[in-house]
Design an enzyme around this catalytic site. Sequence first.
Site, mmCIF file in Angstrom:
data_model
loop_
_atom_site.group_PDB
_atom_site.id
_atom_site.type_symbol
_atom_site.label_atom_id
_atom_site.label_comp_id
_atom_site.label_asym_id
_atom_site.label_seq_id
_atom_site.Cartn_x
_atom_site.Cartn_y
_atom_site.Cartn_z
ATOM 1 N N GLN A 32 0.853 -1.207 0.000
ATOM 2 C CA GLN A 32 0.000 0.000 0.000
ATOM 3 C C GLN A 32 0.880 1.244 0.000
ATOM 4 O O GLN A 32 2.093 1.162 0.215
ATOM 5 C CB GLN A 32 -0.863 0.011 1.272
ATOM 6 C CG GLN A 32 -0.103 -0.177 2.547
ATOM 7 C CD GLN A 32 -0.859 -0.954 3.605
ATOM 8 O OE1 GLN A 32 -2.087 -1.013 3.605
ATOM 9 N NE2 GLN A 32 -0.122 -1.554 4.542
ATOM 10 N N ASP A 87 0.040 0.780 13.630
ATOM 11 C CA ASP A 87 0.473 2.023 14.280
ATOM 12 C C ASP A 87 0.797 1.815 15.756
ATOM 13 O O ASP A 87 1.365 2.686 16.402
ATOM 14 C CB ASP A 87 -0.635 3.086 14.134
ATOM 15 C CG ASP A 87 -1.980 2.523 14.606
ATOM 16 O OD1 ASP A 87 -2.775 2.110 13.731
ATOM 17 O OD2 ASP A 87 -2.191 2.444 15.826
ATOM 18 N N GLU A 107 0.981 -8.103 11.599
ATOM 19 C CA GLU A 107 0.834 -6.946 10.703
ATOM 20 C C GLU A 107 1.487 -7.320 9.372
ATOM 21 O O GLU A 107 2.656 -7.698 9.322
ATOM 22 C CB GLU A 107 1.528 -5.740 11.339
ATOM 23 C CG GLU A 107 1.775 -4.575 10.399
ATOM 24 C CD GLU A 107 0.531 -4.036 9.711
ATOM 25 O OE1 GLU A 107 -0.391 -3.600 10.415
ATOM 26 O OE2 GLU A 107 0.507 -4.077 8.462
ATOM 27 N N GLY A 139 -2.610 -11.833 8.249
ATOM 28 C CA GLY A 139 -3.378 -12.324 9.402
ATOM 29 C C GLY A 139 -4.265 -13.504 9.065
ATOM 30 O O GLY A 139 -4.505 -14.382 9.895
ATOM 31 N N ASP A 157 -7.706 -5.139 14.145
ATOM 32 C CA ASP A 157 -7.555 -3.690 13.943
ATOM 33 C C ASP A 157 -7.113 -3.480 12.493
ATOM 34 O O ASP A 157 -5.964 -3.136 12.196
ATOM 35 C CB ASP A 157 -6.511 -3.169 14.936
ATOM 36 C CG ASP A 157 -6.291 -1.674 14.818
ATOM 37 O OD1 ASP A 157 -5.364 -1.175 15.490
ATOM 38 O OD2 ASP A 157 -7.032 -1.020 14.056
ATOM 39 N N SER A 158 -8.040 -3.719 11.584
ATOM 40 C CA SER A 158 -7.683 -3.815 10.161
ATOM 41 C C SER A 158 -8.093 -2.563 9.391
ATOM 42 O O SER A 158 -8.868 -1.736 9.874
ATOM 43 C CB SER A 158 -8.422 -5.015 9.544
ATOM 44 O OG SER A 158 -9.803 -4.699 9.468
ATOM 45 N N THR A 159 -7.572 -2.492 8.193
ATOM 46 C CA THR A 159 -8.060 -1.489 7.244
ATOM 47 C C THR A 159 -9.431 -1.964 6.746
ATOM 48 O O THR A 159 -9.941 -2.971 7.216
ATOM 49 C CB THR A 159 -7.083 -1.419 6.047
ATOM 50 O OG1 THR A 159 -6.716 -2.767 5.684
ATOM 51 C CG2 THR A 159 -5.824 -0.644 6.397
ATOM 52 N N ASP A 160 -10.012 -1.231 5.799
ATOM 53 C CA ASP A 160 -11.311 -1.628 5.240
ATOM 54 C C ASP A 160 -11.149 -2.904 4.403
ATOM 55 O O ASP A 160 -10.030 -3.252 4.020
ATOM 56 C CB ASP A 160 -11.847 -0.496 4.345
ATOM 57 C CG ASP A 160 -12.106 0.785 5.145
ATOM 58 O OD1 ASP A 160 -11.926 1.873 4.581
ATOM 59 O OD2 ASP A 160 -12.454 0.669 6.345
HETATM 60 N N1 SAM Z 1 -7.630 2.031 12.891
HETATM 61 C C1 SAM Z 1 -7.466 1.885 11.436
HETATM 62 C C2 SAM Z 1 -8.805 1.710 10.762
HETATM 63 O O1 SAM Z 1 -9.805 1.511 11.469
HETATM 64 O O2 SAM Z 1 -8.812 1.763 9.521
HETATM 65 C C3 SAM Z 1 -6.577 0.703 11.114
HETATM 66 C C4 SAM Z 1 -5.282 0.744 11.818
HETATM 67 S S1 SAM Z 1 -3.956 -0.172 11.241
HETATM 68 C C5 SAM Z 1 -3.063 1.042 10.404
HETATM 69 C C6 SAM Z 1 -4.586 -1.237 9.949
HETATM 70 C C7 SAM Z 1 -3.479 -2.191 9.553
HETATM 71 O O3 SAM Z 1 -4.024 -3.399 9.014
HETATM 72 C C8 SAM Z 1 -2.521 -1.664 8.466
HETATM 73 O O4 SAM Z 1 -1.260 -1.409 9.051
HETATM 74 C C9 SAM Z 1 -2.483 -2.760 7.420
HETATM 75 O O5 SAM Z 1 -1.181 -2.967 6.889
HETATM 76 C C10 SAM Z 1 -2.961 -3.951 8.232
HETATM 77 N N2 SAM Z 1 -3.501 -5.056 7.427
HETATM 78 C C11 SAM Z 1 -4.334 -4.976 6.362
HETATM 79 N N3 SAM Z 1 -4.602 -6.213 5.887
HETATM 80 C C12 SAM Z 1 -3.919 -7.101 6.673
HETATM 81 C C13 SAM Z 1 -3.801 -8.507 6.699
HETATM 82 N N4 SAM Z 1 -4.437 -9.278 5.785
HETATM 83 N N5 SAM Z 1 -3.036 -9.083 7.657
HETATM 84 C C14 SAM Z 1 -2.401 -8.309 8.588
HETATM 85 N N6 SAM Z 1 -2.457 -6.953 8.619
HETATM 86 C C15 SAM Z 1 -3.217 -6.363 7.667
#
Ligand code: SAM
Length: 284
Positions: A32, A87, A107, A139, A157-160
Site C-alpha cells: 500500500q 500504528d 501486521e 493475518g 484492527d484492520s483497514t477496510d
Molecule cells: N484504525 C485503522 C482503521 O480503522 O482503519 C486501522 C489501523 S492499522 C493502520 C490497519 C493495519 O491493518 C494496516 O497497518 C495494514 O497494513 C494492516 N492489514 C491490512 N490487511 C492485513 C492482513 N491481511 N493481515 C495483517 N495486517 C493487515
Amino acid sequence: MLDLWFTEKWSEDTRFSIKVKEHLYSEETPFQKIDFFTSNEYGRFFTLDGMIMITEKDEFIYHEMITHVPMCTNMNIKKVLVIGGGDGGTVRELTRYSTIEKIDMVEIDERVVRLSQKFLPFTADKLEDKRVTLYFQDGLKFVEECSSETYDLILVDSTDPISVGEGLFTTEFYKNCYRVLKEDGILVNQHESPYYERYSQEMKKAHNKIKNIFPIAKVYQFHQPTYASGHWLFGFASKKYNPTLDCKIEEWNKLDIRTRYYNTDIQMATFALPNYVKAQLEEK
Ligand code: SAM
C-alpha cells in the site's frame, strides 16, 4: 502560498478535508501507499492508500474502545492476538494491563510499524514491551496455521475490506478466529459504519458472517471524527461472555486505568444502537 489540503472521499458526493501543515513522508510498499502529515487541527496523521488510519487528536477514542470493552468483559484475559494494528495504538492500550501475559501482533506490512515508530511515537511507543511479539505476515494465513484454543482475545484492527484487508472480512477468517480462541474467547473487529452505503454494506456482510459462527454476536458504537460520518462500529463476538451482563464494572474501575474516552458507563451504553442501525444489522 497555496494552502495544502488532504482530502478523503467518504462517498461519491462527500469529501472530508484536513488542512495540511507538512507532508512529512510518502512511501509505496509492496502492500500500500503510506503517507504521514502534520496539521493544526489533528496533529500528526497517517493514511494508507489515501484513507485516514489515525490522527494524533482522536486516535485515543478508537484504541480505548477496541481494547477496554472486551477487557472489562473478561478480567482474566492473558493471551491476546492483534491482527493489523500497525500504528501500535491497540497494543499500547493492551500493555496497560499487568494481567496480560502475551500480545502477538500480526501486521502484513512491516513498513507501517517501522514508520509509525519513527513518526508516531505516541501510538507506537509500547511495541517494544517484552510481552509483545511482532509477526510480519498476512493475518488470514496466521490464524489458518495457528493452533486451536490459543488466545483469550483477538482484536482485528484492520483497514477496510479492500486490497490486503479483504481477507480479514471473510467467513474463512472468522471461522479460524473462532477455532483459535479458547472456550471463553472474545473477538473484536473493526466493523465499519452504518452511515454511508459503501461502509454499511460491508458492516452488514461482516455481521451476517460473524453471527452465523459465534453464539454471541453484537455491535457497539463510538464517535470517531476522522472516519467516514464520524459514526463507527466494532463487532463483539463471544463464545461465552455477554459484554453488558458479564462485565466486571467494579473490578475494572479498581484497576484505576486512566482513559479519556472509555468508562464503564460507556461499557453499558455503547451496545445501545439507533433503530436504523439495528434494522441494518437485522437485514439478511
Ligand atoms: N484504525 C485503522 C482503521 O480503522 O482503519 C486501522 C489501523 S492499522 C493502520 C490497519 C493495519 O491493518 C494496516 O497497518 C495494514 O497494513 C494492516 N492489514 C491490512 N490487511 C492485513 C492482513 N491481511 N493481515 C495483517 N495486517 C493487515
